[in-house]
Design an enzyme around this catalytic site. Structure first.
Site, PDB file in Angstrom:
ATOM      1  N   GLY A  49      63.450  29.067  20.330  1.00  0.00           N
ATOM      2  CA  GLY A  49      63.706  29.408  21.722  1.00  0.00           C
ATOM      3  C   GLY A  49      62.917  30.649  22.132  1.00  0.00           C
ATOM      4  N   THR A  50      62.839  31.604  21.215  1.00  0.00           N
ATOM      5  CA  THR A  50      62.079  32.825  21.489  1.00  0.00           C
ATOM      6  C   THR A  50      60.628  32.505  21.798  1.00  0.00           C
ATOM      7  OG1 THR A  50      63.531  34.226  20.166  1.00  0.00           O
ATOM      8  CG2 THR A  50      61.251  34.956  20.390  1.00  0.00           C
ATOM      9  N   GLN A 157      71.783  29.314  26.411  1.00  0.00           N
ATOM     10  CA  GLN A 157      73.232  29.333  26.239  1.00  0.00           C
ATOM     11  C   GLN A 157      73.925  28.108  26.819  1.00  0.00           C
ATOM     12  OE1 GLN A 157      75.011  31.455  24.418  1.00  0.00           O
ATOM     13  NE2 GLN A 157      73.036  32.330  23.847  1.00  0.00           N
ATOM     14  N   SER A 174      66.847  26.606  23.105  1.00  0.00           N
ATOM     15  CA  SER A 174      66.773  26.730  21.653  1.00  0.00           C
ATOM     16  C   SER A 174      67.767  25.768  21.027  1.00  0.00           C
ATOM     17  CB  SER A 174      67.137  28.168  21.275  1.00  0.00           C
ATOM     18  OG  SER A 174      67.270  28.282  19.886  1.00  0.00           O
ATOM     19  N   ALA A 175      67.276  24.937  20.089  1.00  0.00           N
ATOM     20  CA  ALA A 175      68.138  23.887  19.539  1.00  0.00           C
ATOM     21  C   ALA A 175      69.317  24.444  18.751  1.00  0.00           C
ATOM     22  CB  ALA A 175      67.313  22.944  18.659  1.00  0.00           C
ATOM     23  N   HIS A 176      69.100  25.522  18.004  1.00  0.00           N
ATOM     24  CA  HIS A 176      70.214  25.965  17.150  1.00  0.00           C
ATOM     25  C   HIS A 176      71.360  26.520  17.985  1.00  0.00           C
ATOM     26  CE1 HIS A 176      70.240  30.457  16.623  1.00  0.00           C
ATOM     27  NE2 HIS A 176      69.080  30.332  17.206  1.00  0.00           N
ATOM     28  N   CYS A 300      78.295  51.596  17.215  1.00  0.00           N
ATOM     29  CA  CYS A 300      79.066  52.647  16.564  1.00  0.00           C
ATOM     30  C   CYS A 300      78.725  52.798  15.102  1.00  0.00           C
ATOM     31  CB  CYS A 300      80.557  52.334  16.653  1.00  0.00           C
ATOM     32  SG  CYS A 300      81.143  52.146  18.325  1.00  0.00           S
TER      33      CYS A 300
END
Lengths: 442, 442
Positions: A49-50, A157, A174-176, A300
């Site tokens: 996807g990136t 998403q 993105s497939a995953h 944090c």
């Protein structure tokens, strides 16, 4: 599994294994295009996807270079979009980040106002990856269409839940993210959109995604998209009920919690909340020990978590942040088990954190009206814990000055004020770090 | 299969599935680095060999931009290297292609002579992907080292057989070439090599390969590399004997065949030959019908095959080209079956092709000393077939002028002359297409 056996060959070859691979690739492209809502020849498979986002943005910007070099993105895009925007800026382009409101949504009118004559491309996610808020894509697409600017939608998403409505020009996914295999992204570019692929090209994937196709993964990606879509409507209702339950019950079960994201316009399976006086990493580890795998947007305690740019853009509390992703098939009893475990886990972390800071850190008492808390060198959530401890020590109208060199304080002190009904006055540089000024209101 | 179950999570996450994924990724990197012969922190996984080459070349060129923008490649590199060189040239860089000899090897001295003060990077494959010829990497690496120029070795063809010796600076490879899964490439960049990754970056793979890691494939890639290496020495001997058998017997079984590539310095499992008077695509289809899946570097007959830049650079015949790749485990009886089938297949194709051109195409008879053959509009191998038919019609010392507009003729007519001991005089532009002049010597 079948495509590992059947789809190993090079689809560019003419022998029978190659021809079979070509048929599998064509069929996968048709299935994926149908799910996306585009023509098969508008869609290519990328290695992730990136890479789809990077190639899509670079190609669209280059295709409209003569128009201008202005790029619009929302402030809460996935890092792949923001990294592409950074690269564009480093290359001499200009970028406008459209702000979001407290639930993480852009305002379509505000987005439209960022459009200008030299705008080459606008990017907007279909829904946010950290808080689940759904963006007004159709309205923004309409504004972009009216301005003649292509809109790239990062649909990573939401694509498993359904096609993206509205007149987008480019779409990445993105497939995953829909439960498919890693190694496959989608890039759709509507016919008529000016597009000039960047970098070295080859003859594969219409010159838009170089390299040997990962065919077994592509076939699995298309098959899994079809499979999740078949159950999407029913599963969305079920998961929405489960996340609604978490959204409603966590603040009742755990004190000092802020549930973030839009309560209505949201993805079915993501719910995010932040817990005051807790550090995200410890909370994550304690939940992990209880067999819950969650993410956190907190920064944090250690450098292993980076602060979430999404929570920052929303202006909500980041400390003790927990992101729950409920994949399709998540069982109700696991949600109940989580709700039963959470209060004890948070209480335990708070108790642990409370102990080392029980000795007052109040250093200077400037009359009755002002207190200075030195939290220099202390990581989130300590500065907020210290603030909370002393706010009662000044009279109503008095101020507390918190000295901190932790970046998270910039986000979390104002967020604490909003949650607690205290007034956040502002920040100013201090000799070391930054001074955050809070006025006691109640 | 195990890594599909165990390695689905994001190795950047802190929960247990993420930590397990991180362990798998680290172990895969160590195994791959050991096989490559580098440190684990010098090696990243990319989505394909092509992407490894593209990223490696772009990063190395950018890292040495101050030195200059000159790139050296051999003329027979994989298209991914040549595409990257094209992109560099389009971006204002300069490229030198080092020629190869008739067996496809560069001369190390000639390669070294291309090095100059502004050379940013040199690229040389470990072995050729079409003809199997092994390149003098160690000598070239030494020359590059002496000149202070990094050498990128495309080791896609050889990494399964063993590490690349010599002092390379960058190395790229592809898992599916050693029998691993698609979707994984390797890029190794030695410590100390100036390297500036190009394009948008993220925090994955040291900022050198953006996007969610394809962990199941990465694990399978590392495991398969280890597995093929364990049997490489033995299997190399066995396959070398089988390809030697093909190299020796094909010219005896089939008339008018040229076996190409270096007979000694070559990969164990690749053997390539070209058959006069045959078109590659028909031959490929006939072999496919006989259950042999071969490739071809011919551009004959249709546009589905592109002419091989490798055969062109070698100056050898491209018509009727057949490339056999014997993967590890290839059985002797399959090789024998191939050798038994080939003569009949070639003869059949030749007979089919001979028929339509049996009517002489000789149009003009300019005295006794010169003939003109009009092969305009006819695709390879027809121009060569026509030439062969009439060469006997001119006296020794006489010439044949072949008119052709097929690009393959430029390669195949000189190659035919070399095979037949006739003199290739040269080419000149004709009213249509090109005239190729051949003088009868014997």
């Amino acid at each position: 599994m079948a495509s590992l056996d059947e789809g190993w060959a090079d689809p560019a070859r003419l022998y029978k294994e190659g021809r079979r691979a070509r048929l599998l690739l064509d069929a996968a492209r048709e299935a994926a295009a149908e799910a996306v809502g585009c023509r098969p020849d508008e869609l290519v498979f990328t290695p992730s996807g990136t890479r789809a986002v990077h190639s899509g943005i670079a190609g669209a910007l280059a295709g409209r270079r003569r128009t201008g070099r202005h790029l619009i993105v929302s402030a809460v895009e996935h890092s792949s979009v923001l990294h592409a925007a950074d690269a564009h800026e480093a290359d001499g382009g200009t970028v406008t980040q459209v702000a979001v409101d407290r639930v993480g949504a852009v305002d379509a009118r505000e987005f439209a106002e960022a459009l200008r004559p030299g705008t080459a491309l606008a990017c907007l996610q279909s829904a946010n990856h950290e808080v689940g808020t759904v963006q007004p894509v159709a309205e923004v697409a309409e504004a972009c269409r009216a301005a003649g600017v292509p809109l790239l939608v990062d649909a990573a998403q939401s694509l498993g839940w359904g096609p993206v409505g509205g007149g987008w020009s480019l779409l990445a996914a993105s497939a995953h993210k829909w439960g498919g295999p890693p190694g496959v992204g989608l890039l759709a570019v509507r016919k008529g959109v000016r597009f000039a692929p960047q970098g070295p090209r080859d003859e594969r994937e219409s010159g838009r995604a170089a390299g040997f196709e990962n065919l077994p993964a592509i076939v699995a990606a298309a098959a899994s998209l079809r499979a999740v879509r078949a159950e999407a409507a029913e599963e969305a209702v079920r998961l929405r009920e489960l996340t609604e339950r978490i959204r409603a019950r966590v603040p009742r079960l755990v004190p000092d919690v802020e549930v973030v994201g839009d309560p209505e316009r949201r993805l079915p399976g993501i719910v995010t909340f932040s817990c005051l006086y807790v550090d995200g990493e410890t909370l994550l580890h304690e939940l992990d020990r209880a067999d819950f795998s969650v993410s956190s947007g907190s920064s944090c305690t250690s450098s292993t978590l980076t602060p979430s740019h999404v929570l920052k853009a929303m202006g909500v509390l980041s400390e003790g942040n927990v992101r729950l992703s409920l994949p399709p098939g998540t069982r109700e009893e696991d949600v109940e088990r989580f709700l039963a475990a959470l209060p004890g886990v948070v209480a335990g972390v708070r108790e642990k954190l409370g102990a080392p800071v029980s000795a007052g850190e109040v250093l200077t008492r400037e009359g009755d009206e002002a207190l200075v808390v030195d939290a220099l060198g202390r990581r989130c959530p300590i500065p907020v814990i210290e603030l909370a401890k002393v706010i009662g020590d000044v009279p109503v109208g008095g101020t507390v000055r918190v000295l901190s060199d932790d970046e998270a304080a910039r986000l979390d002190i104002p967020a604490w004020c909003a949650m607690r009904g205290q007034e956040y006055v502002g920040e100013e540089p201090a000799e070391r770090g930054t001074a955050y000024l809070v006025r006691r209101v109640s």
